[in-house]
Design a protein around this motif. Structure first.
Motif, PDB file in Angstrom:
ATOM      1  N   ASP A   1       0.846  -1.190   0.000  1.00  0.00           N
ATOM      2  CA  ASP A   1       0.000   0.000   0.000  1.00  0.00           C
ATOM      3  C   ASP A   1       0.887   1.248   0.000  1.00  0.00           C
ATOM      4  OD1 ASP A   1      -1.825   2.048   0.485  1.00  0.00           O
ATOM      5  OD2 ASP A   1      -3.034   0.834   1.850  1.00  0.00           O
ATOM      6  N   GLY A   2       0.744   2.077  -1.044  1.00  0.00           N
ATOM      7  CA  GLY A   2       1.595   3.244  -1.202  1.00  0.00           C
ATOM      8  C   GLY A   2       1.510   4.249  -0.075  1.00  0.00           C
ATOM      9  N   GLN A   3       0.396   4.295   0.660  1.00  0.00           N
ATOM     10  CA  GLN A   3       0.266   5.293   1.716  1.00  0.00           C
ATOM     11  C   GLN A   3       1.210   5.026   2.889  1.00  0.00           C
ATOM     12  OE1 GLN A   3      -3.452   5.373   3.940  1.00  0.00           O
ATOM     13  NE2 GLN A   3      -3.817   3.207   3.460  1.00  0.00           N
ATOM     14  N   PHE A   4       1.787   3.812   2.951  1.00  0.00           N
ATOM     15  CA  PHE A   4       2.698   3.495   4.045  1.00  0.00           C
ATOM     16  C   PHE A   4       4.151   3.819   3.713  1.00  0.00           C
ATOM     17  CE2 PHE A   4      -0.771   0.273   4.786  1.00  0.00           C
ATOM     18  CZ  PHE A   4      -1.345   0.974   5.835  1.00  0.00           C
ATOM     19  N   VAL A   5       4.429   4.244   2.478  1.00  0.00           N
ATOM     20  CA  VAL A   5       5.799   4.565   2.079  1.00  0.00           C
ATOM     21  C   VAL A   5       6.097   6.018   2.425  1.00  0.00           C
ATOM     22  CG1 VAL A   5       7.443   4.687   0.177  1.00  0.00           C
ATOM     23  CG2 VAL A   5       5.698   2.884   0.209  1.00  0.00           C
ATOM     24  N   GLY A   6       7.123   6.228   3.253  1.00  0.00           N
ATOM     25  CA  GLY A   6       7.503   7.580   3.628  1.00  0.00           C
ATOM     26  C   GLY A   6       8.618   8.134   2.767  1.00  0.00           C
ATOM     27  N   ARG A   7       9.589   7.289   2.370  1.00  0.00           N
ATOM     28  CA  ARG A   7      10.704   7.735   1.548  1.00  0.00           C
ATOM     29  C   ARG A   7      11.393   6.528   0.928  1.00  0.00           C
ATOM     30  NH1 ARG A   7      15.641   7.447   4.657  1.00  0.00           N
ATOM     31  NH2 ARG A   7      15.244   7.002   6.846  1.00  0.00           N
ATOM     32  N   THR A   8      12.327   6.802   0.040  1.00  0.00           N
ATOM     33  CA  THR A   8      13.165   5.767  -0.550  1.00  0.00           C
ATOM     34  C   THR A   8      14.614   6.024  -0.163  1.00  0.00           C
ATOM     35  OG1 THR A   8      13.561   7.025  -2.566  1.00  0.00           O
ATOM     36  CG2 THR A   8      11.661   5.545  -2.559  1.00  0.00           C
ATOM     37  N   THR A   9      15.438   4.981  -0.214  1.00  0.00           N
ATOM     38  CA  THR A   9      16.880   5.181  -0.122  1.00  0.00           C
ATOM     39  C   THR A   9      17.522   4.485  -1.310  1.00  0.00           C
ATOM     40  OG1 THR A   9      17.472   3.205   1.171  1.00  0.00           O
ATOM     41  CG2 THR A   9      16.755   5.143   2.396  1.00  0.00           C
ATOM     42  N   VAL A  10      18.578   5.098  -1.821  1.00  0.00           N
ATOM     43  CA  VAL A  10      19.325   4.568  -2.961  1.00  0.00           C
ATOM     44  C   VAL A  10      20.796   4.562  -2.582  1.00  0.00           C
ATOM     45  CG1 VAL A  10      19.903   4.866  -5.395  1.00  0.00           C
ATOM     46  CG2 VAL A  10      17.649   5.571  -4.550  1.00  0.00           C
ATOM     47  N   GLU A  11      21.503   3.488  -2.915  1.00  0.00           N
ATOM     48  CA  GLU A  11      22.933   3.449  -2.637  1.00  0.00           C
ATOM     49  C   GLU A  11      23.650   2.655  -3.714  1.00  0.00           C
ATOM     50  OE1 GLU A  11      24.226   0.537   0.535  1.00  0.00           O
ATOM     51  OE2 GLU A  11      22.112   0.708   1.044  1.00  0.00           O
ATOM     52  N   THR A  12      24.923   2.947  -3.901  1.00  0.00           N
ATOM     53  CA  THR A  12      25.779   2.124  -4.744  1.00  0.00           C
ATOM     54  C   THR A  12      26.898   1.566  -3.886  1.00  0.00           C
ATOM     55  OG1 THR A  12      27.104   4.043  -5.398  1.00  0.00           O
ATOM     56  CG2 THR A  12      25.319   3.385  -6.871  1.00  0.00           C
ATOM     57  N   VAL A  13      27.307   0.341  -4.207  1.00  0.00           N
ATOM     58  CA  VAL A  13      28.429  -0.290  -3.517  1.00  0.00           C
ATOM     59  C   VAL A  13      29.321  -0.936  -4.561  1.00  0.00           C
ATOM     60  CG1 VAL A  13      27.117  -0.717  -1.403  1.00  0.00           C
ATOM     61  CG2 VAL A  13      27.188  -2.464  -3.178  1.00  0.00           C
ATOM     62  N   ALA A  14      30.565  -1.171  -4.201  1.00  0.00           N
ATOM     63  CA  ALA A  14      31.494  -1.832  -5.109  1.00  0.00           C
ATOM     64  C   ALA A  14      31.020  -3.251  -5.393  1.00  0.00           C
ATOM     65  CB  ALA A  14      32.890  -1.853  -4.503  1.00  0.00           C
ATOM     66  N   ASN A  15      31.215  -3.704  -6.612  1.00  0.00           N
ATOM     67  CA  ASN A  15      30.828  -5.054  -7.012  1.00  0.00           C
ATOM     68  C   ASN A  15      32.064  -5.943  -6.956  1.00  0.00           C
ATOM     69  OD1 ASN A  15      29.791  -7.359  -8.117  1.00  0.00           O
ATOM     70  ND2 ASN A  15      28.969  -6.396  -9.961  1.00  0.00           N
ATOM     71  N   ASN A  16      32.167  -6.720  -5.888  1.00  0.00           N
ATOM     72  CA  ASN A  16      33.337  -7.578  -5.699  1.00  0.00           C
ATOM     73  C   ASN A  16      33.105  -9.014  -6.139  1.00  0.00           C
ATOM     74  OD1 ASN A  16      34.873  -5.477  -4.465  1.00  0.00           O
ATOM     75  ND2 ASN A  16      33.714  -5.789  -2.572  1.00  0.00           N
ATOM     76  N   SER A  17      31.916  -9.287  -6.702  1.00  0.00           N
ATOM     77  CA  SER A  17      31.606 -10.659  -7.113  1.00  0.00           C
ATOM     78  C   SER A  17      32.110 -10.929  -8.520  1.00  0.00           C
ATOM     79  CB  SER A  17      30.103 -10.889  -7.038  1.00  0.00           C
ATOM     80  OG  SER A  17      29.405  -9.980  -7.855  1.00  0.00           O
TER      81      SER A  17
END
Length: 231
Positions: free
Chosen positions: A215-231
């Motif tokens: 339910d969209g009404q429960f979403v307050g914010r988003t977080t976005v991140e990048t990390v190094a790809n060691n795989s």
């Protein structure tokens, strides 16, 4: 339509989700508008928080990540019917997709891109699997192309689409989500032309709408991140 009706879209662009008012009226209006606009775009008021070390975190519509000065997050919603014996028109606006726009694939080449949805109390929301699953997915991740000439892709294997728990550990099993990386066409966020330095990445939580219906009404914010790809 009666005067004074509060649309479920009231304040959607400037303050996130929803509007106040009579629930029955919201359902009627939502059902009517969905025939014309089946996919709704929500943005959040810009508020950037930058972390220390190798990662930079953002919240709101304008976000900072380690390899790109500015990206934009938008949430797409669609009407999800959930009739009851008392109200056959009942339902809610489910989160259909989360799009990260203006992403520089050349600066971020080869990195992992992660997205979380945070509720209005600051807790991570489950974004995959059946409700109550243990461990439960709270992060969706892809590996960005390690190329000087990236191309459009919706291949989950090529993009290494994966669920993670809140602590970053990989969760194996059924995948409800889908992903699309676009460098051609126009941006979901603002309609500008896409290219390798201004791409869209769209995460679809559950294209079938059979398992993940947040339910969209429960979403307050988003977080976005990048990390190094060691795989």
């Amino acid at each position: 339509m009666a005067s004074g009706l509060n649309s479920p879209l009231s304040g959607r662009v400037t303050s996130g989700f929803g509007g106040a008012g009579n629930y029955k009226s919201r359902i009627i209006f939502g059902t009517a508008i969905i025939a014309f606009v089946p996919f709704l775009l929500s943005t959040f008021a810009a508020s950037i928080t930058v972390g220390s070390g190798a990662l930079e975190f953002g919240q709101g519509s304008q976000q900072a990540i380690a390899c790109d000065a500015t990206v934009y997050a938008s949430v797409g919603e669609e009407w999800h019917s959930l009739p009851t014996a008392e109200d056959t028109s009942a339902g809610f606006f489910r989160v259909r997709a989360v799009t990260i726009s203006n992403l520089d694939l050349l600066s971020c080449r080869g990195k992992k891109l992660r997205v979380r949805l945070i509720d209005t109390n600051g807790a991570e929301l489950q974004i995959g699997g059946v409700v109550g699953a243990d461990p439960s997915p709270h992060v969706i991740q892809i590996a960005l192309p390690n190329s000087d000439a990236p191309t459009d892709s919706g291949d989950p294997t090529e993009l290494q689409l994966a669920y993670l728990a809140g602590d970053g550990s990989v969760i194996t099993g059924d995948m409800n989500a889908a992903v699309n990386l676009s460098i051609t066409g126009t941006s979901v966020y603002d309609g500008t032309n896409l290219d390798a330095t201004s791409a869209d990445v769209t995460f679809y939580l559950d294209p079938t709408a059979t398992v993940v219906n947040l339910d969209g009404q429960f979403v307050g914010r988003t977080t976005v991140e990048t990390v190094a790809n060691n795989s």
